[in-house]
Design a protein around this motif. Structure first.
Motif, PDB file in Angstrom:
ATOM      1  N   GLU A  74      47.177  33.077  36.060  1.00 29.23           N
ATOM      2  CA  GLU A  74      46.660  34.322  36.337  1.00 29.23           C
ATOM      3  C   GLU A  74      45.818  33.909  37.493  1.00 29.23           C
ATOM      4  O   GLU A  74      45.300  32.999  37.778  1.00 29.23           O
ATOM      5  CB  GLU A  74      45.358  34.550  35.362  1.00 29.23           C
ATOM      6  N   TYR A  75      45.822  34.979  38.584  1.00 28.65           N
ATOM      7  CA  TYR A  75      45.219  34.946  39.713  1.00 28.65           C
ATOM      8  C   TYR A  75      44.268  35.944  40.068  1.00 28.65           C
ATOM      9  O   TYR A  75      44.252  37.165  39.453  1.00 28.65           O
ATOM     10  CB  TYR A  75      46.175  34.938  40.976  1.00 28.65           C
ATOM     11  N   THR A  76      43.138  35.626  40.704  1.00 31.80           N
ATOM     12  CA  THR A  76      42.176  36.807  41.201  1.00 31.80           C
ATOM     13  C   THR A  76      43.034  37.031  42.362  1.00 31.80           C
ATOM     14  O   THR A  76      42.884  36.500  43.573  1.00 31.80           O
ATOM     15  CB  THR A  76      40.757  36.183  41.288  1.00 31.80           C
ATOM     16  N   THR A  77      43.326  38.347  42.430  1.00 34.67           N
ATOM     17  CA  THR A  77      44.112  38.882  43.663  1.00 34.67           C
ATOM     18  C   THR A  77      43.082  39.932  44.411  1.00 34.67           C
ATOM     19  O   THR A  77      42.479  40.526  44.059  1.00 34.67           O
ATOM     20  CB  THR A  77      45.365  39.684  43.270  1.00 34.67           C
ATOM     21  N   LEU A  94      36.813  31.783  47.059  1.00 32.77           N
ATOM     22  CA  LEU A  94      36.632  33.028  46.163  1.00 32.77           C
ATOM     23  C   LEU A  94      35.036  33.185  45.883  1.00 32.77           C
ATOM     24  O   LEU A  94      34.505  34.174  45.416  1.00 32.77           O
ATOM     25  CB  LEU A  94      37.218  32.385  44.646  1.00 32.77           C
ATOM     26  N   LEU A  98      32.792  36.459  46.064  1.00 32.17           N
ATOM     27  CA  LEU A  98      32.025  36.875  44.957  1.00 32.17           C
ATOM     28  C   LEU A  98      30.553  37.261  45.460  1.00 32.17           C
ATOM     29  O   LEU A  98      30.018  38.193  45.175  1.00 32.17           O
ATOM     30  CB  LEU A  98      31.964  35.939  43.741  1.00 32.17           C
ATOM     31  N   VAL A 103      34.832  40.876  45.360  1.00 35.71           N
ATOM     32  CA  VAL A 103      35.587  40.839  44.230  1.00 35.71           C
ATOM     33  C   VAL A 103      34.245  40.435  42.978  1.00 35.71           C
ATOM     34  O   VAL A 103      33.095  39.998  43.251  1.00 35.71           O
ATOM     35  CB  VAL A 103      36.239  39.154  44.135  1.00 35.71           C
ATOM     36  N   THR A 105      34.791  39.682  39.565  1.00 37.63           N
ATOM     37  CA  THR A 105      35.153  38.893  38.664  1.00 37.63           C
ATOM     38  C   THR A 105      36.214  37.912  39.013  1.00 37.63           C
ATOM     39  O   THR A 105      37.009  38.253  39.536  1.00 37.63           O
ATOM     40  CB  THR A 105      35.485  39.460  37.078  1.00 37.63           C
ATOM     41  N   ALA A 106      35.935  36.566  38.418  1.00 35.54           N
ATOM     42  CA  ALA A 106      36.938  35.400  39.031  1.00 35.54           C
ATOM     43  C   ALA A 106      37.726  35.286  37.629  1.00 35.54           C
ATOM     44  O   ALA A 106      37.553  34.950  36.552  1.00 35.54           O
ATOM     45  CB  ALA A 106      36.147  34.321  39.346  1.00 35.54           C
ATOM     46  N   ARG A 107      39.205  35.845  37.807  1.00 32.53           N
ATOM     47  CA  ARG A 107      40.149  35.715  36.604  1.00 32.53           C
ATOM     48  C   ARG A 107      41.023  34.192  36.988  1.00 32.53           C
ATOM     49  O   ARG A 107      41.993  34.248  36.389  1.00 32.53           O
ATOM     50  CB  ARG A 107      41.005  36.933  36.611  1.00 32.53           C
ATOM     51  N   LEU A 110      42.050  32.218  43.495  1.00 31.80           N
ATOM     52  CA  LEU A 110      42.320  33.374  44.671  1.00 31.80           C
ATOM     53  C   LEU A 110      43.743  33.311  45.119  1.00 31.80           C
ATOM     54  O   LEU A 110      44.481  32.385  45.510  1.00 31.80           O
ATOM     55  CB  LEU A 110      41.516  33.252  45.697  1.00 31.80           C
TER      56      LEU A 110
END
Length: 155
Positions: A74-77, A94, A98, A103, A105-107, A110
Motif C-alpha cells: 500500500e502506498y500513499t500516492t 510524507l 501531512l 495529504v 492520511t498516511a496509508r 509515499l
C-alpha cells in the motif's frame, strides 16, 4: 576422499519390493493391493487432483478477475500537480505533506505519480517515483531521492 569412494550409509538403501512373484516372496497374487477396486488395478492410482468424482479444487476456484494480491504494498500516492503549490526549494516528505494538509492520511510509504505539471524546484524524498514524475521533478530543477519504504511506513 574421492567421488568414487562415496557410499550411502549402511542400512539406508533397501532393495525394491518385487511383487507378484508367488506366495513365498510375500507379495504374491494380489501383490498387497487387495482383491478388487480402483486401487488394485494395473496402472494404480488416479491422476493428481482427482477427488473421487467430486468437483476438484482446481475447478471450484474462480480463475479470472478480482482476486486480491497477497501481501500487496500500500502506498500513499500523490500527483506532481499537487506539489506545485509548495514553496520553491522546500523538502517534500510524507510528514511535510501531512503538515501542509496536501495529504490527509498516511496509508503507507509515499509514492509520487506523474499527472500534472510542476514549475517549482523541490527536493522530494519518497519511497517510489513513477518515471514520468521523476522526469517532471528533475526538469523543474528539483531532485528525487528514494528513501527506504519500511522507514516511511513506520512513521
Amino acid at each position: 576422499m574421492r567421488l568414487q569412494d562415496a557410499k550411502p550409509q549402511k542400512g539406508s538403501k533397501r532393495r525394491r519390493r518385487r511383487v507378484g512373484r508367488g506366495i513365498a516372496a510375500g507379495q504374491g497374487a494380489s501383490c498387497g493391493f487387495g482383491m478388487r477396486g480402483q486401487k488394485s488395478r494395473s496402472g494404480r492410482g488416479t491422476r493428481p487432483g482427482f477427488e473421487g468424482g467430486q468437483l476438484p479444487l482446481y475447478r471450484r476456484v474462480p480463475k479470472l478477475k478480482h482476486f486480491p494480491i497477497v501481501n500487496r504494498r500500500e502506498y500513499t500516492t500523490i500527483n506532481v500537480s499537487a506539489l506545485a503549490s509548495l514553496p520553491a526549494n522546500s523538502e517534500v516528505t510524507l510528514d511535510s505533506l501531512l503538515e501542509a494538509g496536501i495529504v490527509t492520511t498516511a496509508r503507507g510509504p509515499l509514492k509520487i505519480l506523474g499527472d500534472g505539471d510542476l514549475n517549482v524546484a523541490l527536493q522530494v524524498k519518497a519511497a517510489a517515483f513513477t518515471a514520468g514524475a521523476r522526469s517532471k521533478i528533475e526538469a523543474a530543477g528539483g531532485s528525487c531521492e528514494v528513501i527506504e519504504a519500511v522507514a516511511a511506513g513506520a512513521q
